[in-house]
Design a protein around this motif. Structure first.
Motif, short mmCIF file in Angstrom:
data_model
loop_
_atom_site.label_atom_id
_atom_site.label_comp_id
_atom_site.label_asym_id
_atom_site.label_seq_id
_atom_site.Cartn_x
_atom_site.Cartn_y
_atom_site.Cartn_z
N UNK A 5 57.54 7.42 18.69
CA UNK A 5 58.04 6.20 18.20
C UNK A 5 58.33 4.97 19.18
N UNK A 6 57.87 3.98 19.13
CA UNK A 6 57.84 2.81 20.20
C UNK A 6 58.59 1.60 19.61
N UNK A 7 58.97 0.96 20.41
CA UNK A 7 59.76 -0.65 20.31
C UNK A 7 59.07 -1.42 21.39
N UNK A 8 58.47 -2.41 20.71
CA UNK A 8 57.72 -3.55 21.75
C UNK A 8 59.06 -4.60 21.78
N UNK A 9 59.47 -4.69 23.20
CA UNK A 9 60.57 -5.96 23.40
C UNK A 9 60.16 -6.48 24.35
N UNK A 10 59.76 -7.95 24.39
CA UNK A 10 59.73 -8.91 25.35
C UNK A 10 58.61 -8.14 26.74
N UNK A 32 60.08 3.86 24.44
CA UNK A 32 59.77 4.97 23.68
C UNK A 32 61.15 5.60 23.36
N UNK A 33 61.02 6.17 22.07
CA UNK A 33 62.31 6.95 21.61
C UNK A 33 61.91 8.09 20.55
N UNK A 34 62.86 9.09 20.58
CA UNK A 34 62.73 10.22 19.85
C UNK A 34 63.68 10.32 18.66
N UNK A 35 63.52 10.43 17.53
CA UNK A 35 64.32 10.54 16.40
C UNK A 35 64.28 11.53 15.60
N UNK A 79 67.23 11.30 34.22
CA UNK A 79 66.70 12.05 33.29
C UNK A 79 66.03 11.09 32.39
N UNK A 80 65.56 11.83 31.10
CA UNK A 80 65.13 10.85 29.97
C UNK A 80 65.34 11.41 28.83
N UNK A 81 65.02 11.07 27.61
CA UNK A 81 65.42 11.48 26.16
C UNK A 81 65.72 12.88 25.94
N UNK A 130 63.97 1.50 30.04
CA UNK A 130 62.88 1.07 30.67
C UNK A 130 62.88 1.80 32.06
N UNK A 131 61.58 2.38 32.67
CA UNK A 131 61.55 2.68 33.92
C UNK A 131 61.42 4.19 33.81
N UNK A 132 61.72 4.96 32.72
CA UNK A 132 61.85 6.19 32.63
C UNK A 132 60.75 6.80 31.92
N UNK A 133 60.10 8.11 32.02
CA UNK A 133 59.22 8.85 31.23
C UNK A 133 58.34 7.86 30.45
N UNK A 134 58.15 8.04 29.14
CA UNK A 134 57.26 7.24 28.37
C UNK A 134 57.47 5.90 27.98
N UNK A 135 58.69 5.16 28.72
CA UNK A 135 58.86 3.81 28.41
C UNK A 135 57.78 3.04 29.52
#
Length: 128
Positions: free
Chosen positions: A2-7, A12-15, A31-33, A55-60
């Motif tokens: 899952x991804x959210x594009x912002x500016x 990236x986020x897990x749901x 850490x990360x998610x 932002x700046x972590x793992x898959x973002x």
């Protein structure tokens, strides 16, 4: 995935699960998610449980401009994620650096929060 594009930044986020209110889990440093993997499964039984990579972590994305990591920008990333998921109100759970961001989120957007749960994150006034 899952991804959210912002500016121009990809977040990236897990749901897990569905339901209202949603619960958004924000990780600490470094850490990360994945810090929240067990909580996502458990709370995903009754809620939409979501954990972003800040932002700046793992898959973002990792913007090169240091200004892209200012706390107000990180706060707006959380707001944008909740809005993207369709939750005008949600529970915010945060740890460590995520907790510092969550405190500011609560001060700027108190009407969006059902609950605020902070782990190892002092109030900004005490922290300063």
């Amino acid at each position: 995935m899952h991804r959210l594009e912002r500016d121009g930044v990809s977040l990236w986020h897990e749901e897990h699960g569905t339901g209202d209110p949603a619960i958004v889990f924000v990780h600490g440093f470094p850490e990360f998610w994945y810090e929240w993997r067990r909580q996502l499964v458990e709370f995903g039984r009754d809620h939409q449980a979501v954990a972003p990579d800040m932002r700046g972590y793992n898959l973002s994305s990792r913007p090169s401009d240091l200004g892209a990591y200012a706390v107000p920008t990180l706060v707006e990333d959380i707001r944008a994620l909740a809005t993207h998921l369709g939750h005008p109100r949600f529970t915010l759970v945060a740890h460590d650096w995520g907790g510092a961001v969550a405190w500011v989120f609560a001060m700027i957007h108190p009407g969006m929060l059902e609950r605020l749960v902070l782990i190892n994150a002092p109030h900004p006034g005490v922290f300063a």
